[in-house]
Design an enzyme around this catalytic site. Structure first.
Site, PDB file in Angstrom:
ATOM      1  N   THR A 490       0.576 150.023  72.151  1.00 49.55           N
ATOM      2  CA  THR A 490       1.953 149.633  72.507  1.00 49.55           C
ATOM      3  C   THR A 490       2.043 149.047  73.906  1.00 49.55           C
ATOM      4  OG1 THR A 490       2.370 151.892  73.257  1.00 49.55           O
ATOM      5  CG2 THR A 490       3.105 151.337  71.035  1.00 49.55           C
ATOM      6  N   ASP A 491       1.527 149.814  74.897  1.00 52.07           N
ATOM      7  CA  ASP A 491       1.727 149.308  76.262  1.00 52.07           C
ATOM      8  C   ASP A 491       0.835 148.115  76.570  1.00 52.07           C
ATOM      9  OD1 ASP A 491      -0.479 150.942  76.316  1.00 52.07           O
ATOM     10  OD2 ASP A 491       0.173 152.174  77.990  1.00 52.07           O
ATOM     11  N   CYS A 492      -0.296 148.000  75.905  1.00 52.14           N
ATOM     12  CA  CYS A 492      -1.149 146.819  76.118  1.00 52.14           C
ATOM     13  C   CYS A 492      -0.455 145.598  75.539  1.00 52.14           C
ATOM     14  CB  CYS A 492      -2.513 147.029  75.471  1.00 52.14           C
ATOM     15  SG  CYS A 492      -3.329 148.503  76.117  1.00 52.14           S
ATOM     16  N   GLU A 495       2.315 144.783  78.027  1.00 52.79           N
ATOM     17  CA  GLU A 495       1.849 144.178  79.284  1.00 52.79           C
ATOM     18  C   GLU A 495       1.301 142.776  79.030  1.00 52.79           C
ATOM     19  OE1 GLU A 495       2.618 145.488  82.045  1.00 52.79           O
ATOM     20  OE2 GLU A 495       2.806 147.634  81.681  1.00 52.79           O
TER      21      GLU A 495
END
Ligand code: LAN
Length: 762
Positions: A490-492, A495
């Protein structure tokens, strides 16, 4: 000079400098795939032409000095500083521009100089395809798995690699003779036994005084019978622990009806993908053939006679020192049934279950191009594939090829990384830091290359038959490392997407292909789908089972491995990514607004009474609170810009400020993660300082003195060449194991300086 004359020439390796030996390692990278190759120095080329030639006197002499050139003093700092990689780069690139600093200049001017020097230096480390390579070591339990895989399959590493694997272990042995779970950790049974057997496989024996010290540690603490569950598994494969001493790891569990809440398909993907090959090995009782080494180790590792060990009792044995997360009574209750089933299991059903397990392993191999989701299942899958498809099979050879992707060479020897790198992650942050400094025009090639890497790393494929193998579709998302790896996070994804959007808004940055809105829509769909009912985002998948399944966690060494957990960091990053998208495009605007609102409510619940946020992937409250602040602001909470901050932002900032040291720094010890309370490091840390400053500045914290003292601290630590020192370990997973992020020492200080330069110095 003829060949025979050359062979007679005595080469005096003792006269060679350390870098002569470092220089034997060549590094290549393509689409982020990182590989180190050993190249025989010219003087040895005629002498060493095959692996056996390493036994020749001259070659042995070389290896002795080669080994010594990687001796590393853990007492100074257990964290190596990626010196080999950085030294090699330094030889390859033209000297970068250094701007002289005037100590009397204003803080703003000095910050600008520091940024220019910092980015100039950092650019020298960028790979041609735009990413940053670096050491992703830290855990000490990874290399043993790989060495066991190479041993059982009789596929040894080349001699210089073996020498450096051993050197790395010697370098990280603690003074009491044992090894920790990770490089900064205290000795544990798991760490010590795993390194002990690794060293034995790689040729050491008890004639070595440090092996004796290790053995003493093991025996003094009750012997290998007390190794926690993962260790019991590895030792069983090595045939130095009886399979009967393991709780059943039933492949049949994969055939449970889908509604069963503890169906392994619902586990957190890392745990699931480790349980998968473990269940194969257990189902087939895979083990090394009994041989002299096996028999010797059985004698060396136990306080009791191996043949008299009560293996059923041994299942419950675990060394107190190791236990971070004790097993729960529900686990003990359930394992009574699984252990009983093992005794009466149907052969036909086992065969059927194992067929599914095999197919699933093949599926994971093919989707990740044989990299696998992580280092643990890379090693265990290799064992299964060797056992199932055979040593000469294409599948096994592909695994062996990928082993190298996980191996990293640093001044402390050869190690296995916690992933096949952190390429996309580091590149996205570097990209955002550069833009925030407004320096993309000063470093046009770096900027273009960053965009290029984000472009070529967007996931281009879905797992085939994804439902059958408990996967989601992930085209259009971003992974943590490389396109070949292709597990979306998710956060990759957020970002990666955020960086792409920010660069899209800078028309002057050259782009080979544009990551346009059509390419981003699937990522938006996925991120929205990934939001959990509590409003938060987990790491790779939605939560598939209730949190109470954690009571079945058998590992003892890690927490939160059974099911996905919703995290402050993943949620904050995802909200920021969604918001950036919404500012640029209209697609699913209403859904995004709702998701951000729900995410904000989630973050509010994650804030502790003292205003802090616990960080799950970085050390620790500094990291979490930075993400917490950014997330709350993204969700609409007021910062200090109008002098009227929201209560939550104020509390979070007050928390951070209360932890600042007199020298302006923040310094947090990794024990914060383990003990779940803020623990001060005896030294200020640039990375913690940068995270705290990023959070405070995002909230427009008005007390300039606090910020400027922090900035001065970072400036004071920067070296003349623009690089920063390697300090304490800064990454963590599952509460108890620490992870090295070598790029953090560059990226985060620069990002914090960028923010200061832009916001506070005007
Ligand atoms: C990682 C590395 C990156 C990390 C972030 C992106 C920083 C985080 O925000 C989300 C989770 C993620 C992707 C993550 C999950 C757990 C990993 C894969 C690791 C810490 C690297 C190594 C670790 C893995 C689980 C190691 C194997 C050990 C087990 C206990 C299963």
């Amino acid at each position: 000079m003829s060949t025979s004359e050359k062979q007679n020439t005595k080469i005096d390796f003792s006269q060679k400098e350390q870098t002569y030996f470092w220089n034997c390692w060549k590094f290549t990278s393509k689409n982020g795939q990182q590989r180190w190759h050993f190249e025989i120095p010219d003087e040895l080329k005629d002498i060493v032409q095959s692996e056996e030639d390493w036994n020749k006197a001259e070659a042995k002499e070389f290896l002795k000095h080669f080994d010594q050139s990687f001796i590393f003093d853990k007492k100074v700092n257990p964290n190596s500083a990626d010196k080999v990689f950085r030294w090699i780069r330094d030889q390859q690139v033209d000297p970068h521009k250094i701007v002289g600093s005037d100590p009397n200049a204003s803080l703003k001017e000095r910050t600008r100089t520091s940024l220019l020097n910092g980015f100039s230096f950092y650019e020298t480390l960028q790979e041609p395809d735009g990413n940053w390579a670096g050491d992703y070591g830290g855990p000490l339990f990874l290399i043993p798995g790989l060495v066991i895989a190479s041993y059982i399959s009789e596929t040894p590493f080349e001699k210089p690699m073996q020498v450096l694997m051993k050197r790395n272990l010697w370098n990280h042995q603690n003074e009491d003779g044992g090894w920790g779970l990770h490089i900064e950790g205290h000795s544990t049974m798991f760490g010590t036994v795993m390194q002990y057997v690794t060293l034995r496989i790689l040729g050491e024996d008890l004639s070595h005084p440090d092996m004796q010290r290790a053995q003493k540690w093991i025996l003094d603490n009750g012997g290998a019978i007390k190794i926690p569950q993962w260790g019991k598994f590895y030792l069983s494969v090595l045939n130095v622990y009886d399979w009967k001493g393991n709780d059943a790891l039933l492949p049949e569990m994969w055939k449970f009806p889908k509604w069963v809440p503890f169906h392994p398909g619902k586990y957190w993907c890392h745990n699931r993908m480790i349980f998968l090959p473990m269940s194969y090995c257990y189902g087939n009782k895979v083990k090394v053939k009994e041989n002299d080494l096996v028999l010797a180790m059985r004698k060396e590792l136990y306080v009791q006679d191996y043949d008299k060990i009560n293996w059923r009792k041994a299942r419950r044995e675990a060394c107190e020192i190791d236990i971070f997360h004790p097993v729960n009574k529900w686990y003990l209750f359930l394992s009574k049934f699984t252990n009983f089933y093992e005794r009466i299991h149907s052969k036909r059903f086992r065969k059927k279950a194992l067929k599914y397990v095999n197919d699933y392993i093949d599926h994971e191999d093919i989707h990740t191009r044989y990299i696998n989701i992580g280092p643990v299942n890379q090693a265990i899958n290799s064992i299964c594939v060797w056992h199932h498809h055979g040593k000469d099979s294409e599948q096994f050879q592909q695994h062996v090829y990928r082993w190298q992707d996980y191996l990293w060479i640093a001044e402390d020897g050869a190690k296995m990384g916690g992933y096949n790198g952190s390429q996309l992650w580091d590149t996205s942050f570097a990209g955002q830091a550069l833009l925030e400094a407004d320096m993309e025009s000063d470093f046009p090639e770096m900027a273009a290359n960053i965009y290029h890497f984000i472009d070529i790393t967007q996931i281009d494929r879905d797992p085939v038959e994804h439902k059958k193998y408990w996967r989601d579709v992930t085209v259009g998302c971003w992974p943590f490392s490389t396109i070949d790896h292709a597990w979306a996070v998710t956060d990759c994804t957020s970002e990666g997407m955020k960086t792409a959007l920010l660069y899209n808004n800078k028309p002057h940055i050259p782009k080979k292909n544009v990551i346009d809105v059509e390419r981003l829509k699937p990522a938006i769909d996925w991120l929205l789908f990934m939001q959990n009912n509590d409003g938060g985002w987990a790491s790779y998948e939605r939560k598939r089972a209730p949190q109470w399944i954690e009571v079945l966690n058998p590992a003892m060494l890690f927490e939160n491995i059974m099911v996905e957990v919703t995290y402050t960091e993943c949620s904050s990053a995802t909200m920021q990514g969604l918001k950036e998208f919404m500012l640029n495009h209209d697609y699913r605007k209403e859904d995004i607004k709702k998701a951000i609102a729900k995410g904000t409510e989630f973050l509010k619940k994650k804030q502790w009474d003292d205003g802090s946020f616990y960080g799950c992937w970085g050390v620790c409250f500094c990291y979490g609170t930075w993400f917490g602040i950014e997330g709350l602001l993204c969700g609409g909470e007021e910062g200090y810009e109008n002098g009227n901050p929201s209560e939550r932002i104020k509390k979070a900032c007050d928390f951070l400020v209360s932890k600042q040291s007199a020298d302006g720094s923040w310094g947090e010890h990794f024990e914060s993660c383990v003990q779940h309370c803020y623990i001060q490091h005896e030294e200020g840390q640039i990375i913690n300082t940068a995270w705290a400053l990023l959070g405070l500045m995002k909230a427009k914290y008005p007390n300039k003195e606090v910020i400027e003292k922090g900035v001065e601290f970072i400036l004071s630590r920067q070296w003349d060449n623009g690089d920063f020192p390697q300090e304490a370990i800064s990454g963590v997973f599952n509460g108890n194991c620490m992870e090295t992020y070598t790029s953090y020492r560059n990226v985060f200080p620069l990002w914090a300086l960028a923010r200061y330069y832009q916001y506070y110095s005007k």
